[in-house]
Design a protein around this motif. Structure first.
Motif, PDB file in Angstrom:
ATOM      1  N   TRP A   1       0.797  -1.248  -0.171  1.00 55.50           N
ATOM      2  CA  TRP A   1       0.180  -0.098   0.042  1.00 55.50           C
ATOM      3  C   TRP A   1       0.920   1.415   0.135  1.00 55.50           C
ATOM      4  CZ3 TRP A   1      -4.210  -1.768   3.682  1.00 55.50           C
ATOM      5  CH2 TRP A   1      -5.224  -2.454   3.222  1.00 55.50           C
TER       6      TRP A   1
ATOM      7  N   ASP B   1       2.468   4.642  -1.506  1.00 56.45           N
ATOM      8  CA  ASP B   1       2.024   5.244  -2.441  1.00 56.45           C
ATOM      9  C   ASP B   1       3.346   6.316  -3.142  1.00 56.45           C
ATOM     10  OD1 ASP B   1       0.416   6.586  -4.405  1.00 56.45           O
ATOM     11  OD2 ASP B   1      -0.644   7.360  -3.146  1.00 56.45           O
ATOM     12  N   ASP B   2       2.990   7.582  -2.849  1.00 58.55           N
ATOM     13  CA  ASP B   2       4.429   8.400  -3.063  1.00 58.55           C
ATOM     14  C   ASP B   2       5.033   9.079  -2.050  1.00 58.55           C
ATOM     15  OD1 ASP B   2       2.452  10.184  -1.944  1.00 58.55           O
ATOM     16  OD2 ASP B   2       1.906  11.331  -3.908  1.00 58.55           O
TER      17      ASP B   2
ATOM     18  N   HIS C   1       6.005  -1.179  -8.332  1.00 54.07           N
ATOM     19  CA  HIS C   1       5.142  -2.035  -7.903  1.00 54.07           C
ATOM     20  C   HIS C   1       4.989  -3.358  -8.818  1.00 54.07           C
ATOM     21  CE1 HIS C   1       2.340   0.660  -5.127  1.00 54.07           C
ATOM     22  NE2 HIS C   1       3.386   1.483  -6.020  1.00 54.07           N
TER      23      HIS C   1
ATOM     24  N   LYS D   1      -8.671  -0.110  -0.192  1.00 57.40           N
ATOM     25  CA  LYS D   1      -7.774   1.002  -0.098  1.00 57.40           C
ATOM     26  C   LYS D   1      -8.457   2.172   0.492  1.00 57.40           C
ATOM     27  CE  LYS D   1      -4.097   2.000  -2.243  1.00 57.40           C
ATOM     28  NZ  LYS D   1      -3.138   2.466  -3.575  1.00 57.40           N
TER      29      LYS D   1
END
Length: 247
Positions: free
Chosen positions: A89, A91-92, A104, A144
């Motif tokens: 999970w 992300d950025d 990913h 999510k």
């Protein structure tokens, strides 16, 4: 050329923050050591035993590791991060705060004329169907979105508990070599070589440190982990080796 370093499956935070802390210290010491001659550093997932990025919140802890990664990256050494099944999970946050690209899925790289296929390794190859179904649920945008609505004190604690206790979620089985015809990452590597040649196919996830021939001038590499083995990979421009960090 300088050396390219690879490490995977640190699982920081497991089974508890207190028991994980000595491993974090050892990993920071390793980063201090390899930065002396590193051309690049690859982290192949499960750096954390659980990670989730809310809009304005990330999990508490891991300051020394994150700070050391920031220091190394700011010095100009490239770092590449591949999400694992425990930190899928992500992300950025790494990209914005640390200038570290996050992947990913598998990526291809070339160093000194040698070709690499690099990834975490979860959900690849035949079998492991229970985990593959579970991964589809976890990576679904609705999952999510739903989890984000849980208060972090609830969501993170629940996820950490499940991550440690549930082998289906972790994607891990008894860590022993199953044989060439049953090791699904070896089978996956051989299948990838049918369409394109790589000198090294480097993965984590299985927690089994090994370099295994899978074709002509082609080797499957599993980096092991920083729980039982404290192993890492190093490519010196000609050869790939697995080493154990002693500290």
């Amino acid at each position: 050329m300088k050396k390219v370093y690879f490490a995977s499956d640190q699982h920081f935070g497991a089974p508890t923050a207190e028991l994980s802390f000595p491993r974090e210290q050892k990993f920071v010491a390793w980063l201090d050591e390899v930065k002396k001659d590193a051309e690049a550093i690859f982290l192949l997932g499960d750096l954390f035993d659980f990670w989730f990025e809310y809009k304005t919140v990330v999990p508490k802890g891991f300051v020394r590791v994150l700070g050391k990664l920031a220091e190394i990256r700011d010095s100009g050494i490239p770092i590449y991060f591949f999400v694992g099944n425990h930190d899928l999970w992500m992300d950025d946050y790494f990209e914005k705060e640390l200038n570290i690209p996050v992947y990913h899925d598998n990526q291809e790289f070339t160093f000194n004329g040698k070709t690499f296929l690099i990834g975490h390794g979860d959900g690849k190859g035949p079998g492991d169907l229970g985990y593959k179904r579970m991964k589809k649920v976890f990576t679904n945008p609705f999952s999510k979105w739903f989890f984000r609505w849980l208060h972090p004190d609830i969501g993170v604690r629940l996820a950490q508990y499940l991550s440690v206790k549930n082998k289906l979620i972790s994607g891990e089985s008894d860590v022993k070599f199953l044989g060439e015809d049953k090791e699904w990452l070896i089978l996956y590597a051989k299948r990838k070589l049918e369409t394109k040649h790589y000198n090294y196919l480097v993965f984590g996830h299985r927690h089994l440190p090994m370099i295994y021939p899978v074709g002509e001038n082609a080797q499957y590499v599993n980096l092991g982990d920083w729980i039982s083995y404290f192993t890492y990979g190093v490519f010196d421009g000609e050869n790939f080796e697995l080493k154990t960090f002693e500290n």
